[in-house]
Design an enzyme around this catalytic site. Structure first.
Site, PDB file in Angstrom:
ATOM      1  CB  VAL A 167     -21.694  -4.917  -1.724  1.00 21.60           C
ATOM      2  CG1 VAL A 167     -21.375  -5.170  -3.190  1.00 21.60           C
ATOM      3  CG2 VAL A 167     -20.510  -5.305  -0.846  1.00 21.60           C
ATOM      4  CD  GLU A 168     -27.091  -5.799  -3.775  1.00 16.83           C
ATOM      5  OE1 GLU A 168     -27.585  -4.946  -4.529  1.00 16.83           O
ATOM      6  OE2 GLU A 168     -26.827  -6.947  -4.149  1.00 16.83           O
ATOM      7  CB  SER A 169     -28.052   0.267  -0.993  1.00 14.79           C
ATOM      8  OG  SER A 169     -27.918  -0.085   0.389  1.00 14.79           O
ATOM      9  CE1 TYR A 271     -23.716  -7.539  -5.075  1.00 12.77           C
ATOM     10  CE2 TYR A 271     -23.528  -9.858  -4.460  1.00 12.77           C
ATOM     11  CZ  TYR A 271     -24.144  -8.627  -4.324  1.00 12.77           C
ATOM     12  OH  TYR A 271     -25.178  -8.478  -3.443  1.00 12.77           O
TER      13      TYR A 271
END
Length: 442
Positions: A167-169, A271
């Protein structure tokens, strides 16, 4: 020298550091194709250096090369993290089936996972359109997830937190967000520094898979201790604990994520659902027709070497059969494609196992090339930097502060300041302190 095989993307939790021994006059360039009939490659064609010969399986080296190519391809996926997946994929999701699957996932995790229409919509986004993102993540996760799981386990954290890095990167250690967060776990500068990640002109530990994962585990542990709730801890990881606390107050004191979600920043509101959607799709990839290209080996053999002077990736590629792009994949924390040498710091070069001996053999040539390039660079003119830092000037007849200042490239105001003068009046024979920027020719 201990060469380690580790089952994670190019970083070993237990990796040893090899201090290279310089061998002047040794063979500098080696051909990867120099394999013998037994299927093993000597990293030296020069038999004068038997102590540095490190055999490596040709098949293993082939697999390592494939993995490096796959990692380079992943660099383009960071911008696709909000895109969808699809082609030969089941596009419709049965509600009753989702309810059942989420219930089973919830039974084996510490998260509060339950079906709701928001999660269904988020999953549907990934089940439409291009399958690039999810399929590539399924493949590249084979590098990173063993590393993530080991560190999460050492910190008594849920192993499912490994999906947070997607999800982040999109599993890109060089990923950079529009607000300046970097790395697999998207640390902002200040947060990274507070968890021990070094960031300077040449090194950015936020892009180091091992160090950044340890920092992420520490941060997630801290957030969970604050909120005692994983949904809220995840939300705080994205927007900061302050925003989560504000949302709790604005909601009237609710602490269930879904009840405070309307009061969170929009990005954070999406998120947690995105995290659960990724978790679900990995758990049920097969049922949705999602699969990754199968590779015979899911690890890459590398080791590290301490360098003895600052060098660039170009210096290394000049002497070793490896590309700059591959070096960047193996050493993502080095900015400007430069490995600095700083006394007291443990900056090391990571290379495929098969090239460790090559570097030791060619170490002298690599350093010589770096020195040659440094010596060839333009240097300050001696006239501009030589001479005393301070001089004592004796005032002559006809002198004025403006004349003296012009002669030495400084200002009248500076001369007055250096000599505690209240005005511009000077007398013959008076001595003045001057810090010149230039000197008169005669």
């Amino acid at each position: 020298m201990i060469v380690l095989i580790f089952r994670s993307f190019i970083i070993s939790l237990l990796s040893s550091v090899v201090v290279a021994q310089s061998t002047p006059g040794a063979t500098s360039k080696k051909s990867i194709e120099a394999f013998n009939e037994l299927g093993y490659a000597s990293v030296f064609s020069d038999q004068r250096l038997p102590s540095y010969a490190i055999p490596d399986s040709t098949r293993a080296f082939k697999y390592d090369s494939i993995w490096l190519e796959k990692l380079k391809e992943t660099r383009s996926l960071f911008t696709l993290i909000h895109d969808t997946a699809g082609d030969n994929i089941e596009k419709k999701v049965n509600k009753e089936l989702l309810i059942d699957r989420f219930e089973r996932i919830n039974q084996k995790t510490p998260f509060q996972i339950a079906y709701n229409p928001i999660l269904e919509r988020e999953i549907a986004k990934y089940l439409r359109g291009d399958a690039t993102l999810i399929r590539r993540m399924l493949q590249v996760s084979a590098f990173y997830f063993p590393l993530f799981e080991q560190i999460l386990d050492e910190n008594d954290l849920p192993l499912e937190l490994k999906y947070l890095a997607i999800v982040e990167s999109a599993l890109d250690p060089k990923a950079r967000s529009y607000v300046g967060a970097r790395g697999l776990w998207q640390f902002m500068y200040s947060t990274g520094k507070s968890f021990g990640l070094e960031v300077n002109n040449y090194v950015d530990d936020r892009s180091d898979p091992l160090k950044s994962t340890k920092a992420a585990a520490a941060y997630l542990n801290q957030l969970y201790r604050i909120f005692d709730n994983w949904d809220l801890a995840l939300a705080a990881y994205n927007s900061g604990p302050g925003n989560v606390s504000k949302a709790i107050r604005r909601s009237g004191g609710y602490t269930n994520y879904w009840n405070i979600r309307p009061y969170l920043p929009k990005e954070t509101a999406d998120y947690v659902p995105r995290f659960y959607a990724i978790l679900y799709l990995f758990e049920h990839a097969k049922e949705h027709g999602l699969s990754a290209e199968r590779l015979e080996r899911t690890y890459l053999e590398t080791d590290t070497i301490h360098i003895k002077r600052s060098i660039t990736f170009d210096h290394i590629t000049e002497e070793l059969p490896i590309s700059k792009e591959q070096l960047e994949a193996l050493n993502p924390s080095y900015r400007m494609a430069t490995i600095p040498y700083v006394k007291g710091k443990d900056y090391a070069l990571r290379l495929p196992k098969a090239l460790i001996g090559d570097f030791i053999s060619a170490e002298g040539e690599v350093y010589a090339l770096a020195k040659k390039q440094e010596d060839a660079s333009e240097k300050p003119l001696a006239a501009l930097v030589s001479g005393p830092e301070r001089l004592r000037y004796r005032v002559k007849s006809g002198d004025a502060l403006s004349i003296i200042a012009d002669r030495y490239g400084v200002s009248v105001k500076q001369i007055r300041s250096w000599n505690n003068l209240s005005g511009n009046v000077i007398r013959v024979g008076q001595r003045l302190t001057i810090y010149p920027r230039r000197y008169p020719k005669s």
